[in-house]
Design an enzyme around this catalytic site. Structure first.
Site, PDB file in Angstrom:
ATOM      1  N   ASP A 297       0.879  -1.169   0.000  1.00 51.86           N
ATOM      2  CA  ASP A 297       0.000   0.000   0.000  1.00 51.86           C
ATOM      3  C   ASP A 297       0.918   1.221   0.000  1.00 51.86           C
ATOM      4  O   ASP A 297       1.535   1.550   1.002  1.00 51.86           O
ATOM      5  CB  ASP A 297      -0.897  -0.037   1.255  1.00 51.86           C
ATOM      6  CG  ASP A 297      -1.885   1.131   1.309  1.00 51.86           C
ATOM      7  OD1 ASP A 297      -1.616   2.167   0.669  1.00 51.86           O
ATOM      8  OD2 ASP A 297      -2.907   1.013   2.012  1.00 51.86           O
TER       9      ASP A 297
ATOM     10  N   LYS B 151      -6.226  10.040  -2.028  1.00 47.70           N
ATOM     11  CA  LYS B 151      -5.289  10.841  -1.249  1.00 47.70           C
ATOM     12  C   LYS B 151      -4.375  11.646  -2.184  1.00 47.70           C
ATOM     13  O   LYS B 151      -4.839  12.528  -2.871  1.00 47.70           O
ATOM     14  CB  LYS B 151      -4.517   9.925  -0.292  1.00 47.70           C
ATOM     15  CG  LYS B 151      -5.394   8.876   0.407  1.00 47.70           C
ATOM     16  CD  LYS B 151      -6.420   9.475   1.367  1.00 47.70           C
ATOM     17  CE  LYS B 151      -7.491   8.491   1.811  1.00 47.70           C
ATOM     18  NZ  LYS B 151      -7.022   7.241   2.393  1.00 47.70           N
TER      19      LYS B 151
HETATM   20  C1  LIG Z   1      -7.528   5.929   2.638  1.00 46.21           C
HETATM   21  C2  LIG Z   1      -6.645   4.763   2.659  1.00 46.21           C
HETATM   22  C3  LIG Z   1      -7.067   3.523   2.181  1.00 46.21           C
HETATM   23  C4  LIG Z   1      -8.487   3.266   1.695  1.00 46.21           C
HETATM   24  O1  LIG Z   1      -8.775   3.992   0.545  1.00 46.21           O
HETATM   25  P1  LIG Z   1     -10.254   4.553   0.175  1.00 46.21           P
HETATM   26  O2  LIG Z   1     -10.010   5.282  -1.092  1.00 46.21           O
HETATM   27  O3  LIG Z   1     -10.688   5.421   1.307  1.00 46.21           O
HETATM   28  O4  LIG Z   1     -11.130   3.357   0.026  1.00 46.21           O
HETATM   29  C5  LIG Z   1      -6.160   2.478   2.198  1.00 46.21           C
HETATM   30  N1  LIG Z   1      -4.902   2.646   2.648  1.00 46.21           N
HETATM   31  C6  LIG Z   1      -4.459   3.833   3.115  1.00 46.21           C
HETATM   32  C7  LIG Z   1      -3.070   3.955   3.595  1.00 46.21           C
HETATM   33  C8  LIG Z   1      -5.315   4.925   3.149  1.00 46.21           C
HETATM   34  O5  LIG Z   1      -4.874   6.091   3.632  1.00 46.21           O
END
Ligand SMILES: *Cc1c(COP(=O)(O)O)cnc(C)c1O
Length: 383
Positions: A172, A197
C-alpha cells in the site's frame, strides 16, 4: 532511458484526442460503444470492462509506478478487495500490524468469514516475518510508511526474506506515492493506492488502483474486476488524471512542509514524541532513507499528558488546518486517529501499536510552512 518522474507525471498515459486534438483526455461519459458489425469494435465494448478515460488513467498510473499494468477502482478498499479475492479459503496473509483502519476492517470483518487468515505482525522486523511464514502463506501486505505511526518496512528485505516461496508481495503505497517510493523496483509484485489521497490530491474524489508487472496476474485481476464490478467512473478518472500532472510538485512541497513542521514540533515543550521517517531518531529512518526519495508530509505526534481531552482541545483550536478524516490533499488536515480513522480498531489493539488517546495526525498541505507553524503554535497556547 526512462524519463524523469516529473515528465512522466505530466505526459504518462495521455495522448491528444485523434478526432479533435483535445489535449486533455475527454471524459467518455458512456456506458456502451457502437459496434460496426458483430465483434467489430474499437477495443471498448462496455464501460464496466473498459472505458477510454479510465484506460488512459490506468496506463498513466502503471507508468508512474514503473509497472506494466494498472487497474482503477471505485475506492482504495475496492482495489484491496479485488486483490484479496485472488486468494482461496485456507490461504493466509501476513500483514503490517499498524495499518489503515479500513484495511484492517476489510480483512477481519469480511475476508475472515471466507476462511482467509490474517496475521498482523511487525514487518519492520525481518525475524518476526520469517517466523510467521508457513505453507499456507500466499500474500504479504505491507503498508509503509504506516498510518498513523509512520513505521517503515524495508520492502527489499521482505522480498528477500520470502523469495523462493509462492508469496505475493503487495504494498500500500498511498502515503509515499510513486514520487517518493517505487515498490515494484524494490521487489514488490503489486502496488496499491488509495488515489483518494495524494494521486487525486484535491480532496474531490474517492478512488483506488493496483499496479503490477505480471501478465497472468493482471489477467486474473481484470477478470475479477469485470466480474465484481467495483470500477471507477469516467469523471473521477479524469479528475485523477488531472491530479497526477502536478503530483511531483505537490509532493516536493508536502516534503518541505513536513521538514519545517517537524523542526517546530520536535523542540516544542508541549510535545512528547514526533513520528516522521525523516527524523534520525525514527526507528525506520535508515530503511526510509534507502527506499524513499523524500519523507512526505504525514506527521504524527503525541501531546504531553497523552490525554484525549487535551488532544481534542488542540485539534479544535487550529484555524488553517481543518479537522477531517483523509489526507493527501492540497489543504492541511488534522485528525485524532483514536476517535476518527482508527475508531474501528479495538482500543487494546490500537494502543499496542501506539495509537494512544494523545496522538494527533497531520496531513500537511501545500500552504506556506510559516502559516502552518503559527497555526499550530496558537493551538498549543490553548492547551
Ligand atoms: C484511505 C486509505 C485507504 C483506503 O482507501 P479509500 O479510497 O478510502 O477506500 C487504504 N490505505 C491507506 C493507507 C489509506 O490512507
Amino acid at each position: 532511458m526512462q524519463k524523469g518522474k516529473g515528465t512522466r507525471a505530466v505526459h504518462a498515459g495521455v495522448k491528444p484526442c485523434e478526432a479533435t486534438g483535445a489535449i486533455m483526455t475527454p471524459i467518455y461519459q458512456t456506458s456502451t460503444y457502437v459496434q460496426e458489425g458483430v465483434g467489430n469494435h474499437k477495443g471498448y465494448e462496455y464501460s464496466r470492462t473498459l472505458n477510454p478515460t479510465r484506460h488512459a488513467l490506468e496506463q498513466a498510473l502503471a507508468e508512474l509506478e514503473g509497472g506494466k499494468h494498472g487497474l482503477v477502482f471505485g475506492s482504495g478498499l475496492a482495489a484491496i478487495d479485488n486483490l484479496i479475492k485472488i486468494l482461496k479459503p485456507g490461504d493466509e496473509v501476513i500483514s503490517t500490524d499498524d495499518l489503515y483502519g479500513g484495511s484492517y476492517r476489510l480483512f477481519t470483518t469480511v475476508f475472515e468469514n471466507y476462511d482467509i487468515k490474517f496475521h498482523f505482525v511487525d514487518l519492520s522486523n525481518p525475524e518476526v516475518l520469517k517466523s510467521s511464514v508457513n505453507e499456507n502463506t500466499r500474500m504479504i501486505w505491507i503498508e509503509t510508511p504506516t498510518n498513523p505511526m509512520m513505521k517503515i518496512t524495508d520492502i527489499k528485505a521482505v522480498a528477500e526474506a520470502v523469495s523462493g516461496n509462492d508469496v505475493l508481495i503487495c504494498v500500500d503505497n498511498t502515503f509515499a506515492t510513486p514520487m517518493l517510493q517505487q515498490p515494484l523496483a524494490e521487489g514488490a509484485d503489486v502496488v496499491m493506492h488509495s488515489a483518494t489521497k495524494y494521486l487525486g490530491g484535491h480532496s474531490d474524489v474517492v478512488m483506488g488502483c493496483l499496479m503490477l508487472n505480471d501478465d497472468e496476474l493482471d489477467e486474473k485481476l481484470r477478470t475479477l474486476q469485470n466480474s465484481c464490478g467495483a470500477i471507477a467512473g469516467p469523471m473521477d478518472s479524469f479528475l485523477v488524471l488531472r491530479g497526477i500532472k502536478t503530483l511531483h510538485l505537490r509532493m516536493q512541497r508536502h516534503c518541505e512542509n513536513g521538514r519545517a513542521v517537524v523542526d517546530f514540533l520536535k523542540d516544542h515543550p508541549k510535545v512528547e514524541k514526533v513520528y516522521w521517517p525523516g527524523l534520525e531518531s525514527h526507528t525506520g529512518h535508515a530503511a526510509a532513507k534507502r527506499q524513499m526519495s523524500g519523507f512526505g508530509g504525514m506527521i504524527s505526534f503525541t501531546i504531553k499528558g497523552d490525554d484525549k481531552k487535551i488532544a481534542n482541545k488542540f485539534v479544535e483550536g487550529v484555524k488553517i488546518f481543518t479537522l477531517a478524516e483523509s489526507l493527501g490533499g492540497v489543504e492541511s488536515l488534522i485528525g485524532h486517529p483514536a476517535t476518527m480513522t482508527h475508531a474501528s480498531i479495538p482500543k487494546e489493539v490500537r494502543e499496542k501499536v501506539g495509537v494512544t488517546d494523545g496522538l494527533i495526525r497531520l496531513s500537511l498541505g501545500v500552504e506556506d510552512a510559516d502559516d502552518l507553524i503559527e497555526d499550530l503554535a496558537n493551538a498549543f497556547d490553548l492547551v
